[in-house]
Every structure is written in structure tokens, then in C-alpha cells.
Design a protein around this motif. Structure first.
Motif, short mmCIF file in Angstrom:
data_model
loop_
_atom_site.label_atom_id
_atom_site.label_comp_id
_atom_site.label_asym_id
_atom_site.label_seq_id
_atom_site.Cartn_x
_atom_site.Cartn_y
_atom_site.Cartn_z
N ALA A 42 -3.37 9.38 -0.12
CA ALA A 42 -4.60 10.21 -0.21
C ALA A 42 -5.23 10.45 1.16
N ILE A 74 -9.01 11.34 1.91
CA ILE A 74 -10.16 10.43 1.78
C ILE A 74 -9.96 9.14 2.57
N GLU A 95 2.62 -2.13 -6.50
CA GLU A 95 1.90 -1.07 -5.76
C GLU A 95 1.16 -0.18 -6.75
N ALA A 96 0.16 0.54 -6.21
CA ALA A 96 -0.52 1.55 -7.02
C ALA A 96 0.42 2.73 -7.21
N VAL A 97 0.22 3.49 -8.30
CA VAL A 97 1.03 4.69 -8.50
C VAL A 97 0.65 5.77 -7.48
N GLY A 114 0.85 -1.18 0.00
CA GLY A 114 0.00 0.00 0.00
C GLY A 114 0.89 1.24 0.00
N PRO A 115 0.30 2.41 -0.25
CA PRO A 115 1.10 3.64 -0.29
C PRO A 115 1.67 3.98 1.08
N GLY A 134 -0.63 7.80 -4.00
CA GLY A 134 -0.14 7.83 -2.63
C GLY A 134 -1.24 7.52 -1.64
P1 NAP Z 1 -1.98 10.96 -3.52
O1 NAP Z 1 -1.97 10.29 -2.19
O2 NAP Z 1 -1.79 10.08 -4.70
O3 NAP Z 1 -3.37 11.71 -3.62
C1 NAP Z 1 -3.62 12.76 -4.51
C2 NAP Z 1 -5.12 12.84 -4.75
O4 NAP Z 1 -5.47 11.88 -5.75
C3 NAP Z 1 -5.97 12.47 -3.54
O5 NAP Z 1 -6.13 13.55 -2.70
C4 NAP Z 1 -7.24 12.02 -4.21
O6 NAP Z 1 -7.90 13.16 -4.75
C5 NAP Z 1 -6.73 11.30 -5.44
N1 NAP Z 1 -6.53 9.87 -5.26
C6 NAP Z 1 -5.35 9.20 -5.15
N2 NAP Z 1 -5.56 7.90 -5.05
C7 NAP Z 1 -6.90 7.72 -5.11
C8 NAP Z 1 -7.73 6.57 -5.07
N3 NAP Z 1 -7.23 5.32 -4.96
N4 NAP Z 1 -9.07 6.75 -5.16
C9 NAP Z 1 -9.59 7.98 -5.29
N5 NAP Z 1 -8.86 9.09 -5.35
C10 NAP Z 1 -7.52 8.97 -5.26
O7 NAP Z 1 -0.86 12.10 -3.58
P2 NAP Z 1 -0.33 13.11 -2.48
O8 NAP Z 1 -1.49 13.72 -1.78
O9 NAP Z 1 0.63 13.96 -3.19
O10 NAP Z 1 0.48 12.22 -1.44
C11 NAP Z 1 0.00 11.82 -0.16
C12 NAP Z 1 1.08 10.98 0.53
O11 NAP Z 1 1.31 9.81 -0.22
C13 NAP Z 1 2.42 11.71 0.68
O12 NAP Z 1 2.94 11.43 1.95
C14 NAP Z 1 3.28 11.07 -0.39
O13 NAP Z 1 4.63 11.09 -0.07
C15 NAP Z 1 2.72 9.65 -0.42
N6 NAP Z 1 2.93 8.93 -1.70
C16 NAP Z 1 3.25 7.63 -1.62
C17 NAP Z 1 3.42 6.89 -2.79
C18 NAP Z 1 3.76 5.45 -2.66
O14 NAP Z 1 3.66 4.87 -1.60
N7 NAP Z 1 4.19 4.80 -3.74
C19 NAP Z 1 3.21 7.49 -4.04
C20 NAP Z 1 2.85 8.85 -4.08
C21 NAP Z 1 2.71 9.57 -2.89
P3 NAP Z 1 -9.25 13.80 -4.24
O15 NAP Z 1 -8.83 15.04 -3.53
O16 NAP Z 1 -9.96 14.09 -5.52
O17 NAP Z 1 -9.96 12.84 -3.37
#
Ligand code: NAP
Length: 483
Positions: A270, A273, A264-266, A73-74, A268
Motif C-alpha cells: 500500500a 499510505i 503474512e497479511a493478504v 511484511g508485504p 500488499g
Molecule cells: P495493496 O498494497 O494491498 O493496496 C491496495 C489498497 O488497499 C491500498 O492502496 C489501500 O487502499 C488498501 N490497503 C491495503 N492494505 C491496507 C491496510 N493494512 N490498511 C489500510 N488500507 C490498506 O495492493 P497493490 O497496491 O496492488 O500492491 C502494492 C504492492 O504490494 C505491489 O508491489 C504488489 O506487488 C505488492 N503486494 C505484495 C503482497 C505480499 O507481500 N504478500 C501482496 C499483494 C501485493 P487505500 O487507497 O484505500 O488507502
């Protein structure tokens, strides 16, 4: 579907929406008849909070080493200060050098590109480049991040891209670089690509500048099949391609190494939500299907992909998708996918998924051996508030009777001494380039130490870089504005 005997995999539920979507994916996998022996482990936010600066505990490392397969998971990364990304740590620890990120147009997933029938894979180098994480504050106001690119790393990612293209029966591989500006680093990927492409004569190999690639992806994305690129380019381009096909909720990925693969999913964690049972689990379900293919369960992988697409064909949608009617929950979506297992979708063509060769991990230190090499000078970086002319005259004075002479000074890569007409914005970070006063002569370490001793009497230096020639070719860049 018959139940298979359990294959060992490590699972990290992750942060934010991670536990919800991972649970949904594991339910689908089980319903597809695959009994996994799961080693559930921790990494990410909770581990950082316990004081582990890597975000990855030893038990997790041991488990992944044992199983060789991780469904993840992220993981949240604290932004800006101190701790490193647990994701990057996992990718680097297990040398998963290749990140494969496929996207396809999905029925019912509305985007401005819904009618383009896209089927694009980004193959992103995953352990080098600016993500090597070698950063320094060189003056209190100037930071540096080293962009480390190796010939071996380039060859491995290029081969992985071509092998993957062959295994999937694909016809074109683009190599996207910024080689016009970063001739040595990004250029190294372009050269490796051009050298290796002839080994795959059935595949069309095309180099493209990465900025144009982004433009072309927005204008005419259907021209792309496989795109191989460096780490940061791939990070950005793959979010772009996931946007073309519906958004982050739909984009799966596989981090491929010679001994370990991480799925993993691309997207993060989120956090906005998390915990609401509204996240779209498609990306991690597709990632789990990629994992099943990797562990030798191609039929179950295909069955899951068909079931997900059938679910979209039936108009089922999560909150992040445009659609009519009430959006379904994370668990509701997984229920619908499970109900569709065994059905074949009509809108997405079947693709070949042959086994692809992964370049092996070489245990020795990799090296390109030049026929000849020499040191022809040095760049010494100094922190100074002097204007270029004053600094130049001071440095000339300090090295007046030395065997090295000042060839020029640059500020943020632009030549500023000998003085230039153009007005250049200046910061307290100068690069002073020195070459042999005798012209064309090799420079040894004693000369460089003498140079530093002279400079240090009146200037604050913070970084030294030897200027080398390999096989008669200059192995360093010139300044902008330098002849
Ligand atoms: P994110 O978690 O990918 O989320 C960005 C936005 O995309 C969310 O606010 C949500 O938008 C939407 N979203 C992402 N995944 C979704 C899903 N499965 N279903 C529905 N909507 C989804 O990016 P971020 O906010 O830049 O990063 C948050 C944390 O995740 C950070 O700590 C970052 O470092 C980490 N991260 C981890 C990975 C990994 O583990 N590989 C990758 C990228 C980021 P809405 O506002 O429209 O709901």
C-alpha cells in the motif's frame, strides 16, 4: 500473563506499510507474554535495488531455513519486466504449497455483509499453476504462460484443506475449479478432490465451478466454510472474501509447507499510505496470532484475537473502516489491542483450532506411473502470416511423403483448417497437429525430427509438443470446433 522462553522466528518488516504494521504486531505479541527471539532479515524492494534479481538475499534464506517460521511484511514486486516476485520466490523456495486465508465477520467492521456471520477459509495452492512463472514470447506479439498442475500438488492441497477442516471442526469443503474449460489442469484438482473426499466422510465435499463460486460468494457467502482451489483462483477469491468482511486490512494468511511456514497479511505494501501511521495492522496481527498457534502458543494466539475483536467492539477504527469519530493510527490501534489483552470479546464465537497434519515433502521425484503410454503425434506451433488455407496447403505439401500427416490447424485454440465457415480472428501463431499417416500407429522421435526438418525449410516453428496417450486416454485437448 507469564512470559514464555524465546522461540526463534525470522521477521521481514517488508516494504511500504510493512515496517509499521509488523512493528505493531510484534508489540502486541510481546504484550501477550510471548518473548520471541527475532532474526530480522531483508527482502523485497531494497534488495532488488541493490541488484539482487530474486529480491531475497542468501542471509534471509539461511535464517528461514534455520528457524522454519517467518513473519513477513508485504514485499513490493517490480511490475512487468525482469525481476520475479520476492513473495513467490519465498513461497517456492520453501515449498509452502498451501496458503490458508481465513476471514470472519468482525463487529464494528461495516460491509454490506456485516449481518451474515461469515467465517470462510480459502485454501489456495501456492506454488503451481500460472504462478510457476514459465512464460515465453512465442512470436513478437503472442505470449504464453504455462499452467503447470501436478497430481501430487493437487493431492497435497486437497489433503491440507480436509485436514484443516477437521482440525477446525468445519463441516463443508468446496473445491472451486474451472474444470469445464481446462479439463486436464483444473480438472486434475477436481479429480484429486473427488478421489480424496471419501477419506473424510464427516465432511461434506462439493465441487463448484470457480465463476459460480465468485457469484455465490457475492450472493450467498454464508453457505461457504472451506474452499480449496488452484493458485490464481485462490488469489482472486481470497481478495474477494477479504472484501466481504471489511477489506484487505483485515485478512491474515499462513503459507504452509512441511518444513517452513510463512505468516503474512493478504494485502500488499500500500505505497499510497506508507509512512503515515494510518495503515490498519489487523491483518498482520491476526497473521501473528496464526504464527503463535503454529509455534505452540495457542493461548496467546486466542488472547490476541479476542483483544482485537474487543477493540472493534469498543468502536475503535482505523482510517480504512467506516466509523464515527476520529480514526485511530496504526500505533494507536496496537495500543488499544494491548490494553484489551485478557478481555474476552462477545461478538465472535470461539472456534476449535486443533493441530492439523501437513502432507510431507517427498524427497524423490514424484510420478504417476501409467500402465501403458504411447506417442500418437505432435503439435508444432508455427509463426506465420499466411491465411489458414494457404498455410494448410503449404504444410500438406511439405509433409506429402512423410510418415506423419497434418490433422488440422488451430489459431489460439480454434480450428481453422480444414477451412471453416466461421470468421475467426487470426494472429501469427498457429498450432499444426500431426498424427501418423498409417493411422493409430505410435510415433517415434526420428519421425518427429524428420517432420521438423521438413517444416523448417519454409516455416518458422517455435514450439513442439508431443501428443501422448496414457492408459489409452488422450492426454491432450482438442481445438474449439474440432470433432
Ligand atoms: P495493496 O498494497 O494491498 O493496496 C491496495 C489498497 O488497499 C491500498 O492502496 C489501500 O487502499 C488498501 N490497503 C491495503 N492494505 C491496507 C491496510 N493494512 N490498511 C489500510 N488500507 C490498506 O495492493 P497493490 O497496491 O496492488 O500492491 C502494492 C504492492 O504490494 C505491489 O508491489 C504488489 O506487488 C505488492 N503486494 C505484495 C503482497 C505480499 O507481500 N504478500 C501482496 C499483494 C501485493 P487505500 O487507497 O484505500 O488507502
Amino acid at each position: 500473563m507469564s512470559a514464555s522462553t524465546g522461540k526463534h522466528v525470522t521477521v521481514i518488516p517488508g516494504d511500504g506499510i510493512g515496517p509499521e504494521v509488523v512493528k505493531a504486531a510484534l508489540r502486541v505479541v510481546e504484550a501477550a507474554g510471548i518473548k520471541l527471539q527475532i532474526d530480522e532479515c531483508e527482502a523485497g524492494a531494497r534488495v532488488f535495488a541493490k541488484g539482487n534479481a530474486t529480491g531475497v538475499p542468501q542471509e534471509t534464506i539461511d535464517s528461514v531455513t534455520r528457524t522454519g517460521v517467518l513473519l513477513k511484511g508485504p514485499l513490493e514486486t517490480p511490475i512487468g519486466y525482469g525481476a520475479k516476485s520476492a513473495n513467490v520466490t519465498l513461497r517456492k523456495l520453501f515449498e509452502t504449497f498451501g496458503n490458508i486465508r481465513p476471514v470472519r465477520t468482525l463487529p464494528g467492521v461495516k460491509t454490506p455483509y456485516s449481518d451474515r456471520n461469515l467465517d470462510i477459509v480459502i485454501v489456495r495452492e501456492n506454488v503451481e499453476d500460472l504462478y510457476s512463472g514459465v512464460e515465453h514470447m512465442q512470436t513478437p506479439g503472442v505470449a504464453q504462460c504455462l499452467k503447470l498442475i501436478s497430481r501430487n500438488g493437487c493431492e497435497k492441497i486437497v489433503r491440507l484443506a480436509f485436514e484443516f477442516a477437521v482440525a477446525e471442526g468445519r463441516g463443508v469443503v468446496h473445491c472451486a475449479t474451472k474444470a469445464n474449460i481446462m479439463k486436464l489442469t483444473e480438472g486434475m484438482l477436481q479429480h484429486a478432490f473427488e478421489d480424496i473426499a471419501p477419506e473424510y466422510p464427516k465432511i461434506q465435499a462439493k465441487h463448484i465451478l470457480v465463476d459460480n463460486c465468485a457469484h455465490q460468494l457475492a450472493m450467498r457467502p454464508e453457505q461457504f466454510d472451506v474452499i480449496v482451489t488452484t493458485n490464481m483462483n485462490g488469489d482472486i477469491l481470497s481478495d474477494l472474501t477479504s472484501g466481504l468482511t471489511g477489506g484487505l486490512g483485515f485478512a491474515p494468511s499462513a503459507n504452509i509447507g512441511s518444513r517452513v511456514a510463512i505468516f503474512e497479511a493478504v494485502h500488499g505494501s500500500a505505497p499510497d499510505i506508507a509512512g503515515q501511521n494510518i495503515a490498519n495492522p489487523t491483518a498482520i496481527i491476526f497473521s501473528a496470532a496464526m504464527m503463535l498457534r503454529h509455534i505452540g502458543e495457542p493461548q496467546a494466539a486466542s488472547a490476541i484475537e479476542h483483544a482485537v475483536v474487543c477493540t472493534f467492539e469498543q468502536g475503535v477504527h482505523t482510517r480504512d473502516m467506516l466509523g464515527t469519530g476520529t480514526p485511530t493510527s496504526t500505533t494507536g490501534f496496537a495500543d488499544e489491542v494491548i490494553a484489551n489483552l485478557g478481555k474476552r470479546c462477545i461478538h465472535v464465537a470461539e472456534r476449535e483450532h486443533g493441530h492439523f497434519k501437513v502432507p510431507p515433502l517427498v524427497e524423490s521425484v514424484e510420478r504417476v506411473e501409467p500402465k501403458s503410454r504411447r506417442v500418437v503425434g505432435a503439435d508444432v506451433f508455427v509463426e506465420s502470416l499466411l491465411m489458414p488455407g494457404e498455410l494448410g496447403r503449404k504444410v500438406e505439401g511439405l509433409v506429402a511423403d512423410s510418415s506423419l500427416k497434418l490433422a488440422g490447424i488451430a489459431n489460439r485454440g480454434t480450428a481453422v483448417y480444414p477451412e471453416v465457415e466461421a470468421k475467426v480472428g487470426l494472429v501469427d501463431h498457429y498450432r499444426c497437429r500431426f498424427v501418423s499417416r498409417a493411422g493409430g500407429k505410435d510415433v517415434d522421435d526420428a519421425q518427429l525430427l524428420d517432420l521438423l526438418q521438413r517444416l523448417t525449410t519454409e516455416l518458422r516453428w517455435m514450439h513442439v509438443e508431443k501428443l501422448q496417450e496414457f492408459d489409452g486416454e488422450e492426454a491432450f485437448s482438442k481445438s474449439a470446433g474440432q470433432a
